[in-house]
Motif scaffolding. Structure first.
Motif, PDB file in Angstrom:
ATOM      1  N   ASP A  59      -9.602   0.066   2.472  1.00  0.00           N
ATOM      2  CA  ASP A  59      -9.558   0.367   1.041  1.00  0.00           C
ATOM      3  C   ASP A  59      -8.457   1.375   0.724  1.00  0.00           C
ATOM      4  OD1 ASP A  59     -11.717  -1.321   0.761  1.00  0.00           O
ATOM      5  OD2 ASP A  59     -13.143   0.231   0.129  1.00  0.00           O
ATOM      6  N   LEU A  60      -8.327   2.408   1.553  1.00  0.00           N
ATOM      7  CA  LEU A  60      -7.303   3.428   1.337  1.00  0.00           C
ATOM      8  C   LEU A  60      -5.896   2.850   1.454  1.00  0.00           C
ATOM      9  CD1 LEU A  60      -8.978   6.341   3.293  1.00  0.00           C
ATOM     10  CD2 LEU A  60      -8.469   6.342   0.843  1.00  0.00           C
ATOM     11  N   GLU A  61      -5.739   1.910   2.365  1.00  0.00           N
ATOM     12  CA  GLU A  61      -4.427   1.270   2.518  1.00  0.00           C
ATOM     13  C   GLU A  61      -4.112   0.414   1.296  1.00  0.00           C
ATOM     14  OE1 GLU A  61      -1.668  -0.586   6.010  1.00  0.00           O
ATOM     15  OE2 GLU A  61      -3.828  -0.669   6.282  1.00  0.00           O
ATOM     16  N   GLN A  62      -5.103  -0.319   0.798  1.00  0.00           N
ATOM     17  CA  GLN A  62      -4.898  -1.144  -0.395  1.00  0.00           C
ATOM     18  C   GLN A  62      -4.569  -0.288  -1.620  1.00  0.00           C
ATOM     19  OE1 GLN A  62      -8.509  -3.471  -0.537  1.00  0.00           O
ATOM     20  NE2 GLN A  62      -7.616  -5.112   0.695  1.00  0.00           N
ATOM     21  N   LEU A  63      -5.132   0.906  -1.665  1.00  0.00           N
ATOM     22  CA  LEU A  63      -4.878   1.816  -2.790  1.00  0.00           C
ATOM     23  C   LEU A  63      -3.555   2.577  -2.643  1.00  0.00           C
ATOM     24  CD1 LEU A  63      -8.485   3.252  -3.212  1.00  0.00           C
ATOM     25  CD2 LEU A  63      -7.282   1.742  -4.814  1.00  0.00           C
ATOM     26  N   GLY A  64      -2.917   2.473  -1.465  1.00  0.00           N
ATOM     27  CA  GLY A  64      -1.619   3.102  -1.259  1.00  0.00           C
ATOM     28  C   GLY A  64      -1.672   4.522  -0.723  1.00  0.00           C
ATOM     29  N   TYR A  65      -2.836   4.981  -0.317  1.00  0.00           N
ATOM     30  CA  TYR A  65      -2.959   6.342   0.214  1.00  0.00           C
ATOM     31  C   TYR A  65      -2.505   6.448   1.670  1.00  0.00           C
ATOM     32  CZ  TYR A  65      -5.655   7.784  -3.877  1.00  0.00           C
ATOM     33  OH  TYR A  65      -6.051   8.088  -5.152  1.00  0.00           O
ATOM     34  N   ILE A  66      -2.734   5.392   2.436  1.00  0.00           N
ATOM     35  CA  ILE A  66      -2.376   5.411   3.855  1.00  0.00           C
ATOM     36  C   ILE A  66      -1.643   4.131   4.200  1.00  0.00           C
ATOM     37  CG2 ILE A  66      -4.318   6.916   4.464  1.00  0.00           C
ATOM     38  CD1 ILE A  66      -5.753   4.444   5.628  1.00  0.00           C
ATOM     39  N   GLN A  67      -0.999   4.151   5.369  1.00  0.00           N
ATOM     40  CA  GLN A  67      -0.354   2.931   5.870  1.00  0.00           C
ATOM     41  C   GLN A  67      -0.568   2.836   7.362  1.00  0.00           C
ATOM     42  OE1 GLN A  67       3.690   3.437   4.613  1.00  0.00           O
ATOM     43  NE2 GLN A  67       4.235   4.694   6.364  1.00  0.00           N
ATOM     44  N   SER A  68      -0.808   1.629   7.826  1.00  0.00           N
ATOM     45  CA  SER A  68      -1.001   1.388   9.253  1.00  0.00           C
ATOM     46  C   SER A  68       0.252   0.751   9.818  1.00  0.00           C
ATOM     47  CB  SER A  68      -2.189   0.456   9.482  1.00  0.00           C
ATOM     48  OG  SER A  68      -3.375   1.087   9.060  1.00  0.00           O
ATOM     49  N   ILE A  69       0.654   1.239  10.976  1.00  0.00           N
ATOM     50  CA  ILE A  69       1.817   0.691  11.670  1.00  0.00           C
ATOM     51  C   ILE A  69       1.325   0.205  13.027  1.00  0.00           C
ATOM     52  CG2 ILE A  69       4.105   1.176  12.619  1.00  0.00           C
ATOM     53  CD1 ILE A  69       4.322   3.417  10.485  1.00  0.00           C
ATOM     54  N   ALA A  70       1.457  -1.111  13.233  1.00  0.00           N
ATOM     55  CA  ALA A  70       0.962  -1.713  14.470  1.00  0.00           C
ATOM     56  C   ALA A  70       1.531  -1.006  15.692  1.00  0.00           C
ATOM     57  CB  ALA A  70       1.316  -3.200  14.503  1.00  0.00           C
ATOM     58  N   GLY A  71       0.638  -0.662  16.605  1.00  0.00           N
ATOM     59  CA  GLY A  71       1.043  -0.020  17.843  1.00  0.00           C
ATOM     60  C   GLY A  71       1.308   1.478  17.734  1.00  0.00           C
ATOM     61  N   LYS A  72       1.315   2.010  16.510  1.00  0.00           N
ATOM     62  CA  LYS A  72       1.615   3.436  16.326  1.00  0.00           C
ATOM     63  C   LYS A  72       0.448   4.202  15.726  1.00  0.00           C
ATOM     64  CE  LYS A  72       6.587   3.179  16.143  1.00  0.00           C
ATOM     65  NZ  LYS A  72       7.783   3.733  15.554  1.00  0.00           N
ATOM     66  N   GLY A  73      -0.275   3.574  14.812  1.00  0.00           N
ATOM     67  CA  GLY A  73      -1.415   4.253  14.208  1.00  0.00           C
ATOM     68  C   GLY A  73      -1.422   4.175  12.700  1.00  0.00           C
ATOM     69  N   THR A  74      -2.227   5.057  12.121  1.00  0.00           N
ATOM     70  CA  THR A  74      -2.394   5.101  10.676  1.00  0.00           C
ATOM     71  C   THR A  74      -1.914   6.452  10.169  1.00  0.00           C
ATOM     72  OG1 THR A  74      -4.307   3.636  10.864  1.00  0.00           O
ATOM     73  CG2 THR A  74      -4.057   4.822   8.802  1.00  0.00           C
ATOM     74  N   PHE A  75      -1.151   6.422   9.077  1.00  0.00           N
ATOM     75  CA  PHE A  75      -0.500   7.623   8.565  1.00  0.00           C
ATOM     76  C   PHE A  75      -0.723   7.756   7.060  1.00  0.00           C
ATOM     77  CE2 PHE A  75       1.692   5.942  12.207  1.00  0.00           C
ATOM     78  CZ  PHE A  75       1.931   7.055  12.996  1.00  0.00           C
ATOM     79  N   VAL A  76      -0.631   8.998   6.578  1.00  0.00           N
ATOM     80  CA  VAL A  76      -0.658   9.231   5.133  1.00  0.00           C
ATOM     81  C   VAL A  76       0.629   8.623   4.582  1.00  0.00           C
ATOM     82  CG1 VAL A  76      -0.652  10.974   3.311  1.00  0.00           C
ATOM     83  CG2 VAL A  76      -2.002  11.356   5.399  1.00  0.00           C
ATOM     84  N   ALA A  77       0.489   7.808   3.539  1.00  0.00           N
ATOM     85  CA  ALA A  77       1.645   7.133   2.956  1.00  0.00           C
ATOM     86  C   ALA A  77       2.658   8.152   2.435  1.00  0.00           C
ATOM     87  CB  ALA A  77       1.198   6.198   1.833  1.00  0.00           C
ATOM     88  N   GLN A  78       3.920   7.812   2.545  1.00  0.00           N
ATOM     89  CA  GLN A  78       4.989   8.708   2.097  1.00  0.00           C
ATOM     90  C   GLN A  78       5.516   8.284   0.744  1.00  0.00           C
ATOM     91  OE1 GLN A  78       7.770   8.620   5.416  1.00  0.00           O
ATOM     92  NE2 GLN A  78       6.907  10.559   6.132  1.00  0.00           N
ATOM     93  N   GLY A  79       5.927   9.284  -0.052  1.00  0.00           N
ATOM     94  CA  GLY A  79       6.589   9.015  -1.318  1.00  0.00           C
ATOM     95  C   GLY A  79       5.679   8.572  -2.443  1.00  0.00           C
ATOM     96  N   ASN A  80       4.382   8.574  -2.225  1.00  0.00           N
ATOM     97  CA  ASN A  80       3.465   8.062  -3.244  1.00  0.00           C
ATOM     98  C   ASN A  80       2.684   9.162  -3.953  1.00  0.00           C
ATOM     99  OD1 ASN A  80       4.241   5.771  -1.902  1.00  0.00           O
ATOM    100  ND2 ASN A  80       2.231   4.871  -1.837  1.00  0.00           N
ATOM    101  N   THR A  81       2.908  10.416  -3.629  1.00  0.00           N
ATOM    102  CA  THR A  81       2.065  11.482  -4.134  1.00  0.00           C
ATOM    103  C   THR A  81       2.006  11.496  -5.657  1.00  0.00           C
ATOM    104  OG1 THR A  81       2.662  12.772  -2.189  1.00  0.00           O
ATOM    105  CG2 THR A  81       1.576  13.944  -3.952  1.00  0.00           C
TER     106      THR A  81
END
Length: 124
Positions: A59-81
């Motif tokens: 849900d957080l990824e769909q809302l643009g708060y976080i992003q998942s990168i395959a093989g690296k993990g999940t991060f707080v989305a950048q540039g969306n604050t």
């Protein structure tokens, strides 16, 4: 992450988790680009199901708060604050509008409404 979940709440755990992560992002306790715990690690830390953390992260990824990168993990989305803050303010306005409509239905005066808000603001 300082996440508080209430097992006695009527709000589902995944919704509570989602709200807590949003709170941490908006308060900049979690910063843009910062790595989040894996779903498994977070579930273990909080004593909840991996399925619950997966749903919250999705849900957080769909809302643009976080992003998942395959093989690296999940991060707080950048540039969306700024955009996220605007979305949050829009949601807040909707809830306030609902509460004002309810006050009008119940014949609660504006000054009474303001007193309630002041009391609750100080209490929380």
């Amino acid at each position: 992450m300082n996440i508080q979940l209430n097992q006695k709440s009527d709000k589902p755990i995944y919704e509570q988790l989602k709200s807590e992560i949003i709170r941490l992002i908006m308060s900049q306790q979690l910063r843009e680009g910062e790595a989040l715990l894996s779903m498994r690690a977070l579930a273990k830390q909080l004593g909840i199901s991996v399925i619950t953390t997966k749903r919250a992260y999705k849900d957080l990824e769909q809302l643009g708060y976080i992003q998942s990168i395959a093989g690296k993990g999940t991060f707080v989305a950048q540039g969306n604050t700024t955009m996220i803050r605007e979305q949050s303010l829009k949601q807040l306005e909707g809830k306030i509008k609902e509460s004002i409509e309810m006050c009008k239905e119940l014949n609660i005066e504006r000054h009474e409404y303001e007193e309630i808000i002041e009391f609750l603001w100080e209490e929380l």
